[in-house]
Write an enzyme that holds these catalytic residues in place. Structure first.
Site, PDB file in Angstrom:
ATOM      1  N   ASP A  28       0.824  -1.202   0.000  1.00 16.06           N
ATOM      2  CA  ASP A  28       0.000   0.000   0.000  1.00 16.06           C
ATOM      3  C   ASP A  28       0.864   1.261   0.000  1.00 16.06           C
ATOM      4  OD1 ASP A  28      -2.344   1.411  -0.003  1.00 16.06           O
ATOM      5  OD2 ASP A  28      -2.788   1.110   2.124  1.00 16.06           O
TER       6      ASP A  28
ATOM      7  N   HIS B 218       2.915   3.412  -8.802  1.00 15.32           N
ATOM      8  CA  HIS B 218       2.736   1.982  -9.082  1.00 15.32           C
ATOM      9  C   HIS B 218       3.953   1.416  -9.815  1.00 15.32           C
ATOM     10  CE1 HIS B 218      -1.273   2.085  -7.566  1.00 15.32           C
ATOM     11  NE2 HIS B 218      -1.724   2.896  -8.497  1.00 15.32           N
TER      12      HIS B 218
ATOM     13  N   LEU C 193      11.130 -20.552  -3.923  1.00 16.01           N
ATOM     14  CA  LEU C 193      10.080 -19.665  -3.424  1.00 16.01           C
ATOM     15  C   LEU C 193       8.858 -19.695  -4.328  1.00 16.01           C
ATOM     16  CD1 LEU C 193       9.254 -17.160  -1.531  1.00 16.01           C
ATOM     17  CD2 LEU C 193      10.100 -15.773  -3.422  1.00 16.01           C
TER      18      LEU C 193
END
Length: 252
Positions: free
Chosen positions: A32, A49, A143
């Site tokens: 955020d 972004h 991962l």
């Protein structure tokens, strides 16, 4: 072996010992503050972004190096469609840009890409980029990079319960067998362990319809840092704090 790091806060210096045997297996992050980061610099929201995408690359690599098994990133919620059209269009281009530029490194780092969310309503170019990354990394054993894309937890739970009811009606499931474990098997995260640690940036202290079922016993770590300013040191600080909490799961 301990990974010893130094973390600065104001004028104080903290030395943290990260214990290799207590690394959270699954870390979930609500990324955020991209828009606020851009606004403070007089830039359009999309610039935030784009900067945030660069941070994802660094955090993925560092989480993998630390030994995190699953990293779930809240990339786009079912509520984010309410944002201005130009911002939504840009956000829909980011997965392709990110994966097209970063996919060779993900493959080299043995990372496996997965997605949870309703991708069928995403633009075709977004779907193609995601599907290509999933296909090309499906055999990787390191991962798991799990993107929550067009994801909303209440919708996920509602869909799971609807499917269970349908399966009971078809005789595929006995009503007596409905349990927490069964419900978990119908969720979009069925193949993943529940998150051990949730990180949320930008100073907001809420879940925003993110993994409401799965986060029941997760440790939460909030920071005022906006996502584009989030660093590897912040990730280590979150893990350090996680390692110094007592997880009793309702016990003593």
């Amino acid at each position: 072996m301990l990974d010893r790091i130094t973390f600065w806060k104001k004028d104080e210096k903290f030395v943290m010992d990260i214990k290799d045997d207590l690394i959270p297996a699954h870390v979930a992050i609500i990324m955020d503050g991209n828009g606020r980061w851009a606004k403070r610099r007089g830039l359009p929201r999309i610039a935030g972004h784009h900067e945030g995408m660069k941070v994802v690359k660094k955090v993925v690599k560092h989480a993998s190096d630390l030994g995190v098994k699953v990293l779930t990133l809240y990339a786009f919620s079912t509520e984010n469609w309410k944002r201005p059209r130009d911002e939504v269009d840009f956000l829909m281009k980011l997965p392709g840009e990110f994966l097209n530029s970063f996919l060779p490194e993900l493959i080299e780092q043995n990372v496996r890409v997965t997605i949870m969310g309703h991708k069928e309503v995403l633009p075709i170019h977004t779907i193609q980029a995601v599907d290509e990354a999933i296909e090309k990394t499906k055999s990787n054993t390191g991962l798991v990079l799990n993107f929550a894309l067009n994801y909303g937890s209440r919708n996920e739970i509602t869909t799971a319960l609807t499917q269970i009811i349908q399966d009971i009606g078809k005789g595929a499931v006995d009503q007596e067998d409905v349990s927490e474990e069964l419900i978990s098997q119908y969720l979009m995260s069925a193949s993943l362990p529940d998150p051990d640690l949730l990180i949320r940036t930008s100073g907001e202290i809420r879940l925003s319809n993110f993994m409401l079922w799965q986060l029941a016993y997760s440790e939460f770590w909030f920071t005022d840092i906006n996502w584009p300013d989030f660093t590897e040191e912040h990730l280590k600080k979150a893990i350090y704090d996680y390692q110094n909490r007592g997880r009793r799961y309702g016990g003593v």
